[in-house]
Scaffold this active site. Structure first.
Site, PDB file in Angstrom:
ATOM      1  N   HIS A  22      28.941 -11.985 -23.350  1.00  0.00           N
ATOM      2  CA  HIS A  22      28.248 -11.788 -23.648  1.00  0.00           C
ATOM      3  C   HIS A  22      26.991 -11.483 -24.037  1.00  0.00           C
ATOM      4  O   HIS A  22      25.227 -12.118 -23.012  1.00  0.00           O
ATOM      5  CB  HIS A  22      28.827 -10.090 -24.068  1.00  0.00           C
ATOM      6  CG  HIS A  22      27.539  -8.766 -24.067  1.00  0.00           C
ATOM      7  ND1 HIS A  22      27.590  -7.640 -22.861  1.00  0.00           N
ATOM      8  CD2 HIS A  22      26.763  -8.221 -24.795  1.00  0.00           C
ATOM      9  CE1 HIS A  22      27.405  -7.075 -22.855  1.00  0.00           C
ATOM     10  NE2 HIS A  22      26.507  -7.181 -24.240  1.00  0.00           N
ATOM     11  N   GLU A  23      27.218 -12.333 -25.304  1.00  0.00           N
ATOM     12  CA  GLU A  23      25.666 -12.650 -26.057  1.00  0.00           C
ATOM     13  C   GLU A  23      25.173 -13.777 -25.902  1.00  0.00           C
ATOM     14  O   GLU A  23      24.098 -14.028 -25.495  1.00  0.00           O
ATOM     15  CB  GLU A  23      26.283 -12.630 -27.638  1.00  0.00           C
ATOM     16  CG  GLU A  23      26.185 -11.642 -28.027  1.00  0.00           C
ATOM     17  CD  GLU A  23      25.197 -10.558 -28.070  1.00  0.00           C
ATOM     18  OE1 GLU A  23      23.830 -10.517 -28.450  1.00  0.00           O
ATOM     19  OE2 GLU A  23      25.766  -9.041 -27.845  1.00  0.00           O
ATOM     20  N   HIS A  26      22.673 -12.905 -22.981  1.00  0.00           N
ATOM     21  CA  HIS A  26      21.022 -11.948 -23.333  1.00  0.00           C
ATOM     22  C   HIS A  26      20.228 -13.282 -23.876  1.00  0.00           C
ATOM     23  O   HIS A  26      19.239 -13.630 -23.783  1.00  0.00           O
ATOM     24  CB  HIS A  26      21.245 -11.761 -24.408  1.00  0.00           C
ATOM     25  CG  HIS A  26      22.214  -9.997 -24.604  1.00  0.00           C
ATOM     26  ND1 HIS A  26      21.547  -9.202 -23.552  1.00  0.00           N
ATOM     27  CD2 HIS A  26      22.941  -9.456 -25.357  1.00  0.00           C
ATOM     28  CE1 HIS A  26      22.602  -8.252 -23.502  1.00  0.00           C
ATOM     29  NE2 HIS A  26      22.981  -8.125 -24.345  1.00  0.00           N
TER      30      HIS A  26
END
Length: 341
Positions: A22-23, A26
């Protein structure tokens, strides 16, 4: 204690991978838009080790529960200089893309993992993909108290058409303590049957008491078990138990469960001949119910599914859709009071 430790480690690993991916979504999107990323960390807490490349500190931290990304100028409370490489200096659409790519990467991860699984091929028990034809009804179960019989076919639950036992099991599982309407066809004709699955276990899983048809064939026996000592062999087909004609493997299990420590006459078909044996089921410990058991295992028919790359991707998308809709339905039932929290 071993199971608890294993579950904790599995949870840490799964959460770690999910949050890290998920990170990374980003991080990669911020890098694409040339926003300065000051820290990209695996884990939380104190920094253990890492390296610096450009403006980014790539680090591994002490608590392996995911990770985080720190971008320059992402905190409105810090002093902002208005540099073009600051997060809050970029257009809103770019900031939206950075936010969205986190959960989007989790979707991509699910797609990749499912695709890998299906590319490797999957083996499932044949009955899970078969139409919902009832083979056996457990005594004293919710199904035994309504108009259901072995041989009946369930075609829909609450108006939703069903094609396989797997779909039916899920509908029952999430309906513990809630009345459901079954569309049934059989010797008694087409009819609607109302029944309420019992809610069991800490998560109130639904139990109805219907099982698929399982041929009364022996696949294997536990070494040294009462069944092996009585002379039962792999490949035997049960014909009768204590004079009761056998139609289904679940029927054998029900009879044996009720006869711990009691000599039981068993007739099996072997190589075209009927062989009569006497077996004395052992008794399970009281904490396991105290039921009788012979240590026999039913014959299991399986289907092997192999997929091409595009076939695996299609199956992965289909499975993701099914699970997302199922989670959505469960949450909907919780919020409307049809399922306990």
């Amino acid at each position: 204690m071993f199971n608890i430790g294993t579950n904790i480690l599995a949870l840490v690993f799964v959460l770690g991978v999910m949050i890290f991916v998920h990170e990374f979504g980003h991080f990669a999107t911020a890098k694409f838009f040339k926003i300065r990323v000051e820290v990209f960390a695996f884990g939380f807490g104190p920094r253990l080790f890492g390296f610096r490349r450009g403006h980014t500190d790539y680090r591994v931290c002490a608590l392996p529960l995911g990770g985080y990304v720190k971008m320059k100028g992402e905190d409105p409370d810090e002093s902002l200089e208005g540099d073009p490489d600051e997060y809050l200096s970029r257009p809103k659409w770019q900031r939206l893309c950075i936010l969205v790519m986190g959960p989007a990467m989790n979707v991509v991860l699910a797609l990749v993992l499912f695709t890998i699984v299906f590319l490797g091929g999957v083996t499932v028990e044949s009955w899970t993909e078969a139409p919902v034809t009832i083979g056996w009804i457990e005594p004293d179960s919710p199904a035994s108290s309504v108009d259901l019989q072995p041989g009946d076919r369930v075609t829909a639950v609450d108006g939703e058409t069903l094609e396989t036992w797997q779909e039916f099991q899920i509908r029952v599982l999430i309906s513990g303590g809630q009345e459901i309407q079954l569309e049934v066809s059989g010797d008694s004709g087409q009819r609607t049957v109302s029944v309420t699955p019992i809610a069991i276990g800490p998560s109130d899983q639904g139990y109805l008491g219907v099982l698929p048809p399982f041929p009364p064939l022996v696949d294997r026996l536990t070494e040294g078990s009462p069944g092996e000592q009585a002379g039962i062999e792999p490949g035997d087909r049960f014909v009768a138990v204590n004079g009761q004609e056998i139609r289904d493997f679940s029927q054998v299990q029900q009879i044996i469960r009720a006869r711990p420590k009691m000599p039981t006459v068993i007739a099996v078909e072997r190589n075209g001949q009927t062989v009569e044996l006497t077996a004395t089921p052992a008794r399970l410990p009281e904490e396991q119910g105290g039921f009788g058991y012979l240590g026999i295992w039913r014959s299991i028919e399986t289907n092997r599914h192999q997929y091409s790359f595009f076939g695996a991707v299609g199956r992965a998308l289909s499975e993701m859709k099914r699970q997302v809709l199922l989670v959505g339905e469960i949450l909907g039932r919780i919020f409307t009071g049809r399922m306990s929290v």
